[in-house]
Scaffold this active site. Structure first.
Site, PDB file in Angstrom:
ATOM      1  N   ARG A 168      -2.900  55.810 -12.377  1.00  0.00           N
ATOM      2  CA  ARG A 168      -3.297  54.665 -11.552  1.00  0.00           C
ATOM      3  C   ARG A 168      -2.058  53.918 -11.064  1.00  0.00           C
ATOM      4  NH1 ARG A 168      -8.311  51.381 -14.219  1.00  0.00           N
ATOM      5  NH2 ARG A 168      -7.299  49.724 -13.026  1.00  0.00           N
TER       6      ARG A 168
ATOM      7  N   ARG B  12      -2.325  41.420 -11.819  1.00  0.00           N
ATOM      8  CA  ARG B  12      -3.760  41.642 -12.077  1.00  0.00           C
ATOM      9  C   ARG B  12      -4.278  40.622 -13.091  1.00  0.00           C
ATOM     10  NH1 ARG B  12      -3.391  47.656 -13.881  1.00  0.00           N
ATOM     11  NH2 ARG B  12      -5.581  47.422 -14.467  1.00  0.00           N
TER      12      ARG B  12
HETATM   13  P1  AP5 Z   1      -9.825  50.035 -20.585  1.00  0.00           P
HETATM   14  O1  AP5 Z   1     -11.054  50.247 -21.366  1.00  0.00           O
HETATM   15  O2  AP5 Z   1      -9.582  50.922 -19.400  1.00  0.00           O
HETATM   16  O3  AP5 Z   1      -9.727  48.510 -20.147  1.00  0.00           O
HETATM   17  P2  AP5 Z   1     -10.401  47.771 -18.938  1.00  0.00           P
HETATM   18  O4  AP5 Z   1     -10.725  46.405 -19.383  1.00  0.00           O
HETATM   19  O5  AP5 Z   1     -11.519  48.592 -18.368  1.00  0.00           O
HETATM   20  O6  AP5 Z   1      -9.132  47.741 -17.975  1.00  0.00           O
HETATM   21  P3  AP5 Z   1      -8.940  48.175 -16.488  1.00  0.00           P
HETATM   22  O7  AP5 Z   1      -7.471  48.166 -16.226  1.00  0.00           O
HETATM   23  O8  AP5 Z   1      -9.651  49.450 -16.147  1.00  0.00           O
HETATM   24  O9  AP5 Z   1      -9.626  46.987 -15.795  1.00  0.00           O
HETATM   25  P4  AP5 Z   1      -9.348  46.386 -14.453  1.00  0.00           P
HETATM   26  O10 AP5 Z   1     -10.290  45.266 -14.452  1.00  0.00           O
HETATM   27  O11 AP5 Z   1      -7.946  46.061 -14.107  1.00  0.00           O
HETATM   28  O12 AP5 Z   1      -9.654  47.634 -13.495  1.00  0.00           O
HETATM   29  P5  AP5 Z   1     -10.852  47.974 -12.522  1.00  0.00           P
HETATM   30  O13 AP5 Z   1     -10.954  49.438 -12.500  1.00  0.00           O
HETATM   31  O14 AP5 Z   1     -12.068  47.174 -12.842  1.00  0.00           O
HETATM   32  O15 AP5 Z   1      -8.583  50.107 -21.584  1.00  0.00           O
HETATM   33  C1  AP5 Z   1      -7.257  50.042 -21.120  1.00  0.00           C
HETATM   34  C2  AP5 Z   1      -6.393  50.939 -22.013  1.00  0.00           C
HETATM   35  O16 AP5 Z   1      -6.389  50.415 -23.351  1.00  0.00           O
HETATM   36  C3  AP5 Z   1      -6.890  52.378 -22.129  1.00  0.00           C
HETATM   37  O17 AP5 Z   1      -5.790  53.248 -22.181  1.00  0.00           O
HETATM   38  C4  AP5 Z   1      -7.662  52.382 -23.457  1.00  0.00           C
HETATM   39  O18 AP5 Z   1      -7.645  53.664 -24.074  1.00  0.00           O
HETATM   40  C5  AP5 Z   1      -6.867  51.379 -24.265  1.00  0.00           C
HETATM   41  N1  AP5 Z   1      -7.690  50.664 -25.259  1.00  0.00           N
HETATM   42  C6  AP5 Z   1      -8.937  50.182 -25.075  1.00  0.00           C
HETATM   43  N2  AP5 Z   1      -9.360  49.545 -26.182  1.00  0.00           N
HETATM   44  C7  AP5 Z   1      -8.342  49.628 -27.080  1.00  0.00           C
HETATM   45  C8  AP5 Z   1      -8.183  49.166 -28.416  1.00  0.00           C
HETATM   46  N3  AP5 Z   1      -9.146  48.500 -29.055  1.00  0.00           N
HETATM   47  N4  AP5 Z   1      -7.018  49.417 -29.031  1.00  0.00           N
HETATM   48  C9  AP5 Z   1      -6.020  50.111 -28.401  1.00  0.00           C
HETATM   49  N5  AP5 Z   1      -6.123  50.595 -27.135  1.00  0.00           N
HETATM   50  C10 AP5 Z   1      -7.276  50.348 -26.483  1.00  0.00           C
HETATM   51  O19 AP5 Z   1     -10.293  47.426 -11.131  1.00  0.00           O
HETATM   52  C11 AP5 Z   1      -9.171  47.990 -10.495  1.00  0.00           C
HETATM   53  C12 AP5 Z   1      -8.983  47.328  -9.135  1.00  0.00           C
HETATM   54  O20 AP5 Z   1     -10.132  47.617  -8.295  1.00  0.00           O
HETATM   55  C13 AP5 Z   1      -8.895  45.803  -9.133  1.00  0.00           C
HETATM   56  O21 AP5 Z   1      -7.572  45.351  -9.406  1.00  0.00           O
HETATM   57  C14 AP5 Z   1      -9.351  45.479  -7.706  1.00  0.00           C
HETATM   58  O22 AP5 Z   1      -8.338  45.732  -6.771  1.00  0.00           O
HETATM   59  C15 AP5 Z   1     -10.464  46.482  -7.483  1.00  0.00           C
HETATM   60  N6  AP5 Z   1     -11.797  46.002  -7.914  1.00  0.00           N
HETATM   61  C16 AP5 Z   1     -12.584  46.552  -8.889  1.00  0.00           C
HETATM   62  N7  AP5 Z   1     -13.734  45.862  -9.013  1.00  0.00           N
HETATM   63  C17 AP5 Z   1     -13.662  44.851  -8.100  1.00  0.00           C
HETATM   64  C18 AP5 Z   1     -14.553  43.786  -7.765  1.00  0.00           C
HETATM   65  N8  AP5 Z   1     -15.758  43.620  -8.389  1.00  0.00           N
HETATM   66  N9  AP5 Z   1     -14.188  42.894  -6.800  1.00  0.00           N
HETATM   67  C19 AP5 Z   1     -12.989  43.059  -6.158  1.00  0.00           C
HETATM   68  N10 AP5 Z   1     -12.087  44.040  -6.433  1.00  0.00           N
HETATM   69  C20 AP5 Z   1     -12.435  44.929  -7.394  1.00  0.00           C
END
Ligand code: AP5
Length: 191
Positions: free
Chosen positions: A134, A146
């Site tokens: 990513r 972010r």
């Molecule tokens: P993970 O589970 O992937 O965490 P997450 O909270 O889902 O984090 P993301 O980075 O995917 O969220 P995000 O909100 O930035 O991205 P999104 O795709 O929504 O875990 C992260 C890592 O930690 C993994 O490697 C996992 O293995 C590890 N981990 C998890 N739990 C753990 C634990 N307990 N201990 C250790 N390690 C652990 O959005 C991306 C982009 O899309 C946004 O920036 C924006 O541009 C756009 N977008 C998406 N949705 C919208 C919306 N509704 N409105 C406007 N823009 C949007």
């Protein structure tokens, strides 16, 4: 059908936990981030337009994600409900979701907010950059942006939901299994 928000900053574990919870409770996992990345991977016009916004860690326009969610809700069958991961991200998206659900005889049942220390968020995302491919994980400045965008534009949803009595903070520190058990204990009475 139940409607559950899995909420929290980037790296808080929303995606990781949503996949497991969806399987355990027969819920449909709706991740707007995954949907947008699928558009980019498919090379659609929408994906091309959204790609540069996402790589900077900014939010895409509200109407783009609202449209995506509405069509998924209407095409889903044989499920106990929906788990929203990364949506809503602004108060305007929240109001739209409530309206959309109201028109279909549903409501937001609970908002589970994963609480994770800032340093742990950065550590998890930098760790994921090795495997995720990513663009928004690769640069620490984008990761910090972010988190800042979350604090500024997304966190106000917490106050909005608190007034409606659906806000539920959950400790997001610990092992994936520990956090899964905590989240499951909130979902079990609802599903
Ligand atoms: P993970 O589970 O992937 O965490 P997450 O909270 O889902 O984090 P993301 O980075 O995917 O969220 P995000 O909100 O930035 O991205 P999104 O795709 O929504 O875990 C992260 C890592 O930690 C993994 O490697 C996992 O293995 C590890 N981990 C998890 N739990 C753990 C634990 N307990 N201990 C250790 N390690 C652990 O959005 C991306 C982009 O899309 C946004 O920036 C924006 O541009 C756009 N977008 C998406 N949705 C919208 C919306 N509704 N409105 C406007 N823009 C949007």
């Amino acid at each position: 059908m139940v409607n559950i928000l899995i909420f929290g900053p980037p790296g808080s574990g929303k995606g990781t936990q949503s996949v497991r919870l969806a399987e355990k409770f027969n819920l449909t996992h709706l991740s707007t981030g995954d949907m947008l990345r699928a558009e980019i991977a498919a090379g659609t016009e929408l994906g091309r337009k959204m790609s540069s916004i996402m790589s900077k860690g900014e939010l895409v326009p509200d109407e783009v994600v609202i449209e995506m969610i509405a069509s998924k809700i209407d095409s889903t069958k044989d499920s106990n409900g929906f788990l929203y991961d990364g949506f809503p991200r602004t108060v305007a998206q929240t109001v739209s979701l409530e309206k959309m659900l109201g028109e279909r005889g549903m409501k937001i049942d609970t908002m589970l907010v994963l609480e994770v220390d800032h340093d742990e968020l950065v550590k998890r995302l930098i760790g994921r950059a090795e495997v995720s491919g990513r663009p928004d994980d690769k640069d620490t400045a984008v990761i910090e942006n972010r988190i800042e965008v979350y604090r500024e534009k997304t966190e106000p949803i917490i106050d909005y939901c608190r007034t409606k009595g659906i806000y539920q903070p959950v400790n997001g520190m610990g092992t994936i299994e520990e956090i899964f058990e905590r989240l499951s204990s909130y979902l079990s009475p609802l599903v």
